[in-house]
Design an enzyme around this catalytic site. Sequence first.
Site, mmCIF file in Angstrom:
data_model
loop_
_atom_site.group_PDB
_atom_site.id
_atom_site.type_symbol
_atom_site.label_atom_id
_atom_site.label_comp_id
_atom_site.label_asym_id
_atom_site.label_seq_id
_atom_site.Cartn_x
_atom_site.Cartn_y
_atom_site.Cartn_z
ATOM 1 N N ASP A 1 0.864 -1.185 0.000
ATOM 2 C CA ASP A 1 0.000 0.000 0.000
ATOM 3 C C ASP A 1 0.900 1.234 0.000
ATOM 4 O OD1 ASP A 1 -1.792 -2.092 0.510
ATOM 5 O OD2 ASP A 1 -3.057 -0.867 1.814
ATOM 6 N N LYS B 1 -6.820 3.306 -3.366
ATOM 7 C CA LYS B 1 -7.155 3.367 -1.942
ATOM 8 C C LYS B 1 -7.344 4.822 -1.545
ATOM 9 C CE LYS B 1 -5.188 2.107 2.597
ATOM 10 N NZ LYS B 1 -4.079 1.374 3.262
ATOM 11 N N LYS C 1 -10.237 0.392 -2.436
ATOM 12 C CA LYS C 1 -10.147 0.198 -0.986
ATOM 13 C C LYS C 1 -10.438 1.499 -0.253
ATOM 14 C CE LYS C 1 -6.899 -1.125 2.711
ATOM 15 N NZ LYS C 1 -5.559 -1.711 3.008
#
Length: 257
Positions: free
Chosen positions: A101, A166, A199
């Site tokens: 991430d 995300k 996400k």
Amino acid sequence: MDSADSHAVARRALGLLDLTDLSGECTPAAIDRLSARAVTPHGSVAAVCLYPRFVAQATALLAGTGVKVATVVNFPAGGEDTPAVLAETQAALADGADEIDLVMPYRAFLDGRPEVARDQIAAVSSLVKAAGARLKVILETGEIGDLDKVRAASELAVEAGADFLKTSTGKVKVNASIEAARVMLDVIARSGRTDLGFKPAGGIRTLEDAAAYLAVADAAMGSGWARPSTFRFGASGLLDALVATLEGREDDGGTGY
């Protein structure tokens, strides 16, 4: 929601959860507890998400469970030192990380230097793909603010090699929002890539929160799209609410499973 709907949402959301501990005081003992919570009597979460120094520990603890190990790089500041980010990424992959991430250099993007963000994402993507892992790019949408800029950042990340978009680090004042989610999911829909994931992260704590984001995803992508390979919740407290719903009790705010 009635009880049947609540139960269905909870069961669906549990398998889409990145169970997260990115607290400053996180310890190896906390990772032991997090990893134990990742496998519940109602099924396993999709992944745990933790700091790079804990990747090897979590990988060993979760071997054979099917739970992925995700970690964060360039976190939370989203800086511009790409060689340092690449070194951090390489070390995490060597320790067994399944997912990276990455915080996009969003300040450079906002300053009118999108090439900094694009080049860093592309470089990290190359490392991640060579290792057979997946890359989630954190846009920090609450700091970007303007939804047109959220769209542009989303498009940049997709073009540079993101596997997931995300929303947030969870470390700023404004994190995930339904408004940003709609924009990001629209970019995913328009990309034509059914494997590109989304996400939301930061501030998602209740069954109602989870239901709202799943509804937005279903509206944008179709009811069968959101699955562990394409949709995750980044959250630390959501698991307790989901397990409580599945067990027909009130969430007491404890650590649960």
